[in-house]
Design an enzyme around this catalytic site. Sequence first.
Site, short mmCIF file in Angstrom:
data_model
loop_
_atom_site.label_atom_id
_atom_site.label_comp_id
_atom_site.label_asym_id
_atom_site.label_seq_id
_atom_site.Cartn_x
_atom_site.Cartn_y
_atom_site.Cartn_z
N CYS A 96 -39.30 -34.59 77.09
CA CYS A 96 -38.09 -34.69 76.28
C CYS A 96 -37.81 -33.40 75.47
O CYS A 96 -37.38 -32.42 76.06
CB CYS A 96 -38.19 -35.92 75.39
SG CYS A 96 -36.60 -36.57 74.89
N HIS A 203 -40.84 -41.26 77.59
CA HIS A 203 -41.86 -41.53 76.59
C HIS A 203 -42.58 -42.77 77.12
O HIS A 203 -42.30 -43.27 78.18
CB HIS A 203 -41.22 -41.81 75.24
CG HIS A 203 -40.50 -40.61 74.70
ND1 HIS A 203 -41.16 -39.54 74.15
CD2 HIS A 203 -39.18 -40.30 74.65
CE1 HIS A 203 -40.28 -38.63 73.77
NE2 HIS A 203 -39.07 -39.06 74.06
N1 GLN Z 1 -33.93 -34.42 70.14
C1 GLN Z 1 -33.82 -34.43 71.58
C2 GLN Z 1 -32.70 -35.33 72.07
O1 GLN Z 1 -32.27 -36.18 71.32
C3 GLN Z 1 -35.15 -34.83 72.18
C4 GLN Z 1 -35.46 -36.29 71.92
C5 GLN Z 1 -36.86 -36.68 72.26
O2 GLN Z 1 -37.76 -35.87 72.40
N2 GLN Z 1 -37.06 -37.97 72.37
O3 GLN Z 1 -32.28 -35.19 73.19
#
Ligand code: GLN
Length: 243
Positions: A96, A203
């Site tokens: 992510c 995740h």
């Molecule tokens: N902040 C980034 C987004 O919203 C990554 C989010 C995350 O790592 N879950 O796309």
Amino acid sequence: MAKYHLHLAHLYGDLLNTYGDIGNIIALKYYAKQMDTDIQVDVVSIEDDFDPDQFDIAFFGGGQDYEQMVVSKDIQTKKDGIKKFIEDGKPMLAICGGYQLLGKYYVGADGEKIPGIGVLDHYTLTQSEHRSAQQNQSRFIGDVEIQNEDTGAKFHGFENHNGRTFLGENERPLGHVLAGHGNNGEDGTEGAIYLHTYCSYFHGPILTRNGELAKQMLLEALSIKYPDADLTPQEGLIVQPTF
Ligand code: GLN
């Protein structure tokens, strides 16, 4: 005493660790034990040096836009080291926010362009900037299932992201979306593979639910560090990865 030893760099592990991404390291340690391997973990964060030759395997987790901005500034100093690590074919998992920062840039939810290091060719837009008629203005949140086209392997996970990522020419997707949104909700791709760097929005954490990928990354790291070792099931590997 384990027969093999690997040194893992947890990139910005004190800043980027959404939804227990650190579980990926716990999964790597779990499978490593089955391979008679122990793993020394060191967090490499703000103002630390990153020497690619000191590490065999790396993990880079996800996080909020604010933390990504902080990391974005610092990671430029580690760009050459991270590039060498990746080009040497050492395995890295980036999730992510980490995935986004390995690419060219990420446009955060407030429209600010957060520079990545561009060692991978993808770029990431924000949901509000990139919205087709079908898309409403929302984060991509929920369960995801994908399938790797080459191997048929399926991966299961959970996504929560604002960013819409578009892959570069020399990247392959980790899989094609069977359920959920994936990279951008449009082209049916999820994640990226470049050499032995694996990127994903999953995740969950991805390696606890998809052990074959963990085993594959460990074998890649071991075969670089111990080129003469016979890393076959007879050597103590319980399962030979088929990914
Ligand atoms: N902040 C980034 C987004 O919203 C990554 C989010 C995350 O790592 N879950 O796309």
